[in-house]
Design a protein around this motif. Structure first.
Motif: not given
Length: 166
Positions: A153-155, A163-166
């Motif tokens: 699951x990409x947050x 946008x930054x992936x966390x």
């Protein structure tokens, strides 16, 4: 969906949801299907009880999750029964889902522990026919199929830089 000319074999099904925080812990949600055709939108809400600081003004997210799983398999059983020309006099599904949680710092981490779904069907058909029906319904239930696989699951978090992936 079968028989609907908008649904082709191999179609991608997509649902979209937007949540807006309201009050202490309430979330007002708008959910719709966007592919392969539009349906909805449906409005719903979640809230938490006192444990999480909410007012219990709506079901908690886990209740919607377990209810969605139960409703999905029930829908697929009835849909496939119709396609297989099987008569169901009665259908009842009892679902139990358990998670474990462990305190970590000021929060906690959760993990799925067990998913159990009991299907009670009253039907004049043979045990083998009903077992085939339930097997087909399991394979057709989007939620059951999702839970049966390891999913990434990409947050992403919206920041001033993008946008930054966390």
């Amino acid at each position: 969906m079968r028989g609907d000319p908008r649904l082709m074999d191999g179609a991608v099904i997509q649902y979209d949801a937007t949540g807006t925080a309201q009050g202490k812990m309430r979330n007002d949600l708008v959910v719709s299907m966007s592919r392969p055709f539009a349906e909805g939108p449906w409005e719903m809400a979640t809230d938490e009880g006192a444990f999480h600081g909410g007012d219990a003004s709506a079901p908690p997210p886990l209740a919607l999750f377990v209810g969605g799983l139960t409703g999905c398999i029930m829908t697929q059983i009835r849909s496939f029964a119709s396609r297989m020309a099987l008569t169901l006099s009665d259908l009842r599904v009892e679902t139990r889902v358990q998670w474990s949680w462990v305190a970590v710092g000021r929060g906690y981490e959760s993990a799925p522990k067990s998913f159990e779904i009991d299907v009670l069907i009253d039907s004049p058909h043979t045990k083998a026919e009903i077992e085939t029906l339930v097997t087909q319904a399991r394979r057709g239930c989007f939620i059951s199929q999702t839970l049966g696989r390891g999913n990434e699951i990409r947050y992403r978090l919206k920041t001033s830089e993008g946008w930054v992936d966390v």
